[in-house]
Design an enzyme around this catalytic site. Structure first.
Site, mmCIF file in Angstrom:
data_model
loop_
_atom_site.group_PDB
_atom_site.id
_atom_site.type_symbol
_atom_site.label_atom_id
_atom_site.label_comp_id
_atom_site.label_asym_id
_atom_site.label_seq_id
_atom_site.Cartn_x
_atom_site.Cartn_y
_atom_site.Cartn_z
ATOM 1 C CD GLU A 117 4.973 2.323 67.088
ATOM 2 O OE1 GLU A 117 4.048 1.514 67.264
ATOM 3 O OE2 GLU A 117 4.891 3.514 67.409
ATOM 4 C CB SER A 377 29.978 48.798 27.520
ATOM 5 O OG SER A 377 29.673 50.171 27.532
#
Length: 727
Positions: A117, A377
């Site tokens: 690029e 419990s």
């Protein structure tokens, strides 16, 4: 006479002649024609450059300042303890745009990007005029675009403006923006903007979002082929989308690889191998780990864009999968929640709020770690722990498991049977209900609630009623986070710790000082010693895990909470709508998930804490007389051999014991006696203590540290004395 006639005649007679020399006298100074053309060209270029410069300045003023604020609007992300992505959210306009720095990208990607690029990115000032001239020359020669003239800076300028105009004015605008960028930002900052804003098809923006969407990995771990594909896509993101046009994507990727070879970025052999890599044909779903906690944190801190949690991403993913798979095996409409905590620091390592966040049949959107449910419990260990701490019981103390009534309350065991005379170790290990209620009656429901609340946990009581004996079997409301906090304190020897899931708040933070203990170190060790011997659930791999299960009334909730020397795991299974599920039990439904979660934490268990000073390791026959058999409320005597009325004995504190007064946090010291004839008289260092003559215990508030002598005298003159040390 007309003289012009004679001039013309004379000229005719003389014949033709050379034209008169009308050039200036300094004609030797006139440059040749080629040089004149060059000078004219330079003047024209200079004029054009000046005009262009003026035009650019005017354009820069007209387009206004750089719109950098919009570029900084990235997706909100949630990270784990190692900065790995857990969850991401789209931006307000529905884009996946994840934060990313240049250092977090594979260097080969950056090298290919520059080669393809913008080779002179670090040399030009935003506009590569040589590239523009080359592009214009090739366009004029071939009649088609053969080379682009846009730099990365110009591409960033176009992305910032959101316009892709191919007109002259559009290019001029890009150039002006590029110059603005170069004036204000450094090269790394411009490159970072490109890495965040580059389009990759659909609503994917930025290299990180693309890498995760197409490859399922962070951009620092790209292969050569993957890096080349990400370089190629932004040029035509929709045309080259690999999930829609894999062939176009493949050709574009290969062109990038060829250019990388030409520029010396990649060896040819590596490029050829990269061309053989598979093109992804579908987008992957962006990570959505820990959805409940992530959304809660984002809602709680709306101004933050990055949320850093203490979770471990690998463990979180494994436990989420485990909870989903196991719950599907248990039946429809069931959900599950799991918490994993490092109790040495209080940091939450895994947070699973449901068995499938997006599953509406299981109401997966509800975070069951914060839902108030009956704990069954699971509070029994703390009841017995208080009895151990108060000196009224020992793990080897005998207790009667027989039908018992407390007013209108008559507890029953889960198996609807009674087991006769057993040890407290057996009672807790088997989770028997009747002995637990008996011990709670002796300890006091209010005292248990007080100890729980001092850790920062606030249980919910129905209609704000006073705590009753029913809390021993789940007659109150708690969350999974609450139970995790309580068991974390138990694993730490009774020392509470604040749970934390934000990294900026991580670290061991005791709830307060040692004066806020849940239990003493000795009683905590006793409880752990009992729980670690509980057999593992069927079809699971055992290990050194101290754990307790629970099942709420009506089979609505199944619980399992366990710990080793470092981690505590809490599991809930049930229906979010609190409907009953016949057969749903803690041991069979929640405990397997607990043990499988520990297996995913590590194959090896961390050893438990060593026994602290004061632990009495003795069989029932070796215990002091008051601890051999549990005295139930209402008993006035304890049968000991042939005596119907034994001599009075001080049962707590034991003789020559040491008591840490900081652990009691201003609570009075309860001193207890067994046997003897009422009323009892108590003396502390010879001074009488006010007491209820019809009770065998009284309260004493020591006024300092040191040694103290406790004396009790019954109605028949029997005396018992103990000496203790307060520290």
């Amino acid at each position: 006479m007309n003289l012009s006639f004679f001039k013309k005649r004379r000229a005719a007679e003389q014949g033709p002649s050379a034209p008169p020399d009308r050039s200036p006298r300094w004609k030797w100074l006139t440059p040749p024609r080629p040089l004149r053309l060059a000078v004219f060209s330079l003047v024209a270029v200079a004029g054009l450059a000046a005009a262009t410069g003026v035009t650019l300045e005017v354009t820069k003023q007209n387009i206004g300042p750089l719109p950098l604020e919009a570029a900084e609007a990235t997706s909100v992300t949630v990270l784990d303890r190692e900065n790995r992505l857990l969850r991401a959210f789209t931006t307000k306009d529905g884009r996946w745009r994840l934060p990313l720095d240049v250092s977090e990208v594979d260097p080969r990607y950056l090298a290919m990007l520059m080669a393809f690029e913008d080779k002179r990115f670090y040399e030009h000032g935003g506009v590569d005029y040589l590239a523009i001239l080359r592009a214009g020359y090739l366009l004029a020669r071939h009649g088609a675009i053969k080379s682009g003239g846009s730099t990365l800076t110009m591409q960033v300028a176009r992305l910032l403006d959101g316009k892709h105009e191919r007109t002259g004015s559009g290019k001029l605008r890009q150039i002006a923006r590029a110059l603005q960028l170069e004036e204000r930002l450094s090269k790394p900052e411009i490159l970072r903007l490109y890495l965040r804003l580059a389009p990759f098809g659909g609503n994917i923006e930025g290299v990180r979002a693309a890498s995760l969407a197409y490859f399922g990995k962070e951009p620092r771990h790209l292969s050569a082929g993957e890096a080349a594909l990400l370089v190629a896509l932004p040029q035509s993101p929709e045309v080259r989308r690999p999930d829609r046009n894999s062939e176009a994507a493949r050709k574009a990727r290969n062109r990038v690889l060829d250019r990388a070879v030409e520029e010396g970025v990649l060896p040819k052999a590596e490029a050829e191998r990269a061309k053989g890599e598979r093109i992804p044909k579908q987008r992957l779903e962006v990570l959505k780990l820990a959805p409940h906690l992530s959304e809660s944190e984002v809602a709680a801190h709306p101004g933050r864009t990055i949320h850093r949690l203490t979770l471990d991403r690998d463990l979180q993913a494994a436990v989420e999968t485990l909870a989903t798979e196991q719950t599907k095996l248990l039946g429809p409409k069931l959900s599950a929640a799991v918490l994993v905590v490092d109790h040495t620091t209080g940091e939450v390592l895994a947070h699973v709020g449901s068995a499938g966040y997006l599953d509406p049949t299981r109401q997966g959107a509800i975070d069951m770690t914060a839902a108030i449910r009956s704990p069954g419990s699971t509070l029994k260990p703390f009841i017995y722990g208080l009895a151990f701490e108060n000196g009224i019981a020992h793990p080897e103390t005998l207790i009667e498991d027989r039908p018992t009534r407390f007013g209108n309350y008559r507890p029953q065991n889960f198996d609807e049977d009674f087991h006769g005379t057993i040890t407290i170790r057996e009672a807790l290990g088997s989770s028997l209900n009747v002995p637990a209620v008996k011990v709670l009656a002796a300890v006091g429901p209010g005292r248990l609630m007080g100890r729980i609340r001092r850790t920062g946990v606030e249980p919910a009581l129905p209609d704000n009623a006073q705590p009753s004996l029913a809390i021993a079997l789940g007659g109150l409301g708690m969350t999974l986070k609450d139970l995790t906090s309580l068991y974390a304190a138990l694993a730490r020897g009774g020392d509470p710790v604040t749970l934390s899931w934000r990294r900026d708040e991580a670290g061991a933070k005791p709830v307060a000082s040692a004066r806020r203990r849940l239990l003493s170190p000795v009683s905590s060790w006793y409880v752990t010693d009992i729980l670690k011997d509980a057999p593992p659930p069927p079809n699971t791999k055992g290990g050194a895990i101290a754990y307790k299960t629970g099942t709420s009334y009506g089979y609505r909730d199944a619980w399992a909470v366990g710990y080793d020397g470092r981690h505590v795991v809490a599991v809930w299974v049930g229906r979010p709508d609190a409907a009953s599920t016949p057969g749903l039990m803690g041991r069979l439904s929640a405990a397997p998930i607990l043990f499988d979660t520990f297996a995913r934490i590590s194959e090896r268990r961390t050893p438990f804490r060593a026994a602290p000073n004061g632990v009495v390791k003795a069989t029932g026959s070796e215990l002091p007389q008051p601890l051999k058999r549990f005295r139930e409320p209402g008993d006035d005597t304890v049968a000991t051999g042939p005596y119907l009325e034994p001599p009075v004995l001080i049962s707590f504190p034991p003789d020559r014991s040491e008591l840490d007064m900081e652990e009691r946090d201003a609570e009075p010291l309860i001193i207890k006696a067994e046997g003897g004839a009422l009323p009892l008289t108590w003396l502390i260092d010879g001074d009488p203590v006010v007491s209820d003559p019809l009770r065998r215990e009284t309260e004493w508030r020591p006024d300092g540290r040191g040694f103290a002598k406790l004396t009790v005298i019954d109605a028949k003159g029997h005396v018992d004395r103990v000496t203790i040390r307060l520290r």
